[in-house]
Write a protein that holds these residues in place. Sequence first.
Motif, PDB file in Angstrom:
ATOM      1  N   GLY A  34       0.790  -1.224   0.000  1.00  0.00           N
ATOM      2  CA  GLY A  34       0.000   0.000   0.000  1.00  0.00           C
ATOM      3  C   GLY A  34       0.816   1.264   0.000  1.00  0.00           C
ATOM      4  O   GLY A  34       0.305   2.339  -0.318  1.00  0.00           O
ATOM      5  N   ALA A  85      -7.411  -1.405  -1.721  1.00  0.00           N
ATOM      6  CA  ALA A  85      -7.458  -2.156  -2.977  1.00  0.00           C
ATOM      7  C   ALA A  85      -6.753  -3.500  -2.842  1.00  0.00           C
ATOM      8  O   ALA A  85      -7.231  -4.531  -3.340  1.00  0.00           O
ATOM      9  CB  ALA A  85      -6.831  -1.335  -4.101  1.00  0.00           C
ATOM     10  N   SER A 108      -0.571   4.516   1.357  1.00  0.00           N
ATOM     11  CA  SER A 108      -1.805   5.059   0.791  1.00  0.00           C
ATOM     12  C   SER A 108      -3.018   4.287   1.293  1.00  0.00           C
ATOM     13  O   SER A 108      -3.072   3.058   1.191  1.00  0.00           O
ATOM     14  CB  SER A 108      -1.752   4.996  -0.737  1.00  0.00           C
ATOM     15  OG  SER A 108      -3.030   5.198  -1.303  1.00  0.00           O
ATOM     16  N   GLU A 139      -6.127   4.336   0.037  1.00  0.00           N
ATOM     17  CA  GLU A 139      -6.856   3.767  -1.095  1.00  0.00           C
ATOM     18  C   GLU A 139      -6.148   2.541  -1.647  1.00  0.00           C
ATOM     19  O   GLU A 139      -6.783   1.523  -1.957  1.00  0.00           O
ATOM     20  CB  GLU A 139      -7.032   4.816  -2.197  1.00  0.00           C
ATOM     21  CG  GLU A 139      -7.946   5.977  -1.834  1.00  0.00           C
ATOM     22  CD  GLU A 139      -7.331   6.930  -0.812  1.00  0.00           C
ATOM     23  OE1 GLU A 139      -6.077   6.947  -0.709  1.00  0.00           O
ATOM     24  OE2 GLU A 139      -8.093   7.631  -0.118  1.00  0.00           O
ATOM     25  N   ARG A 140      -4.840   2.626  -1.791  1.00  0.00           N
ATOM     26  CA  ARG A 140      -4.090   1.480  -2.321  1.00  0.00           C
ATOM     27  C   ARG A 140      -4.128   0.302  -1.341  1.00  0.00           C
ATOM     28  O   ARG A 140      -4.227  -0.851  -1.753  1.00  0.00           O
ATOM     29  CB  ARG A 140      -2.644   1.895  -2.604  1.00  0.00           C
ATOM     30  CG  ARG A 140      -1.805   0.799  -3.243  1.00  0.00           C
ATOM     31  CD  ARG A 140      -0.423   1.310  -3.603  1.00  0.00           C
ATOM     32  NE  ARG A 140       0.424   0.234  -4.059  1.00  0.00           N
ATOM     33  CZ  ARG A 140       0.439  -0.248  -5.295  1.00  0.00           C
ATOM     34  NH1 ARG A 140      -0.386   0.272  -6.203  1.00  0.00           N
ATOM     35  NH2 ARG A 140       1.233  -1.227  -5.644  1.00  0.00           N
ATOM     36  N   THR A 141      -4.077   0.608  -0.056  1.00  0.00           N
ATOM     37  CA  THR A 141      -4.152  -0.453   0.949  1.00  0.00           C
ATOM     38  C   THR A 141      -5.493  -1.168   0.876  1.00  0.00           C
ATOM     39  O   THR A 141      -5.554  -2.408   0.915  1.00  0.00           O
ATOM     40  CB  THR A 141      -3.948   0.127   2.357  1.00  0.00           C
ATOM     41  OG1 THR A 141      -2.664   0.770   2.427  1.00  0.00           O
ATOM     42  CG2 THR A 141      -4.018  -0.967   3.413  1.00  0.00           C
TER      43      THR A 141
END
Length: 292
Positions: free
Chosen positions: A114, A123, A117, A119-121
């Motif tokens: 992630g 996802a 981040s 959002e990335r985490t």
Amino acid sequence: MPERSAAWSGASMGALVDGWRALLLAGRFLTRWPFPASADAPPALYGHAAPFYPVIGLLIGAVLSGLGLAAQALGVLPAGAPALAVLLLVLWVWSTGALHLDGLADCADAWVGGLGSRERTFAILKDPHIGAMGVATLVLNLLAKLGALVTLLGGVTATLPAPAVSGAWLAALLWVPVLGRAQILWLALTTPAARPEGLGAALGAHLPRRAAWLAAALGSAAALAGIGVASVPAAAAAAGTTLLVLFAWRGSLLRRLGGYTGDGIGALVELTETLALLAVALVAAVPAAGAG
């Protein structure tokens, strides 16, 4: 007066039935054991099942410690400690369906991949695939738990009765699973859910807080007292480790996600079990401190 008595009896019976259903659902959710409960229960019932999580931990611990005592009675210990440790670990993982290990692996991948981040985490947490960090974390976690079991079982005397029957090894097998599942309640009671949907959000929305506070406190106190009967230093080590894991992981969840998720809960259970077991094993390995 008779009407009031009948109403009270009916309410009490209804509460018992609801409690029984919640207990069965807790067992159905947290284990692979054949609890007669439907997995399609409404979210509200899942929330009401949560205060019974430490009870399910005690049932798991009873099976593990019972197998350990049977092995000792048969003369398997201490020579067969490594083989028994493998058997106990396999039973431990199978009993939970690797539910918490899955959360630990997902979090390991997400925290590393992630890159800070949110959002990335999220996802990566939603990705059903497992990455290199997830695999490495699973292997290291299982090796650590196996090493702790070997250390604890290797110090058991070969005959019954003996002081080791009530030693740290037996207390750890019985009570560490309770500590792990009490942590679920502590986290849910003190931390917001990271998302408005998912298992974490359902738990937070439907958790009966008074019952959850009581279950968390009683579960943790009983577990630490049970370990303390065998070894006070081991209980102190388990208590310190459990608190450290809860505060450290809670803080990490808040910083990265803003709250907890189902995967975060699973990771907390595994981290608590493994590190508490290691703490007890290390203390028990010191002749002056361990009783088993």
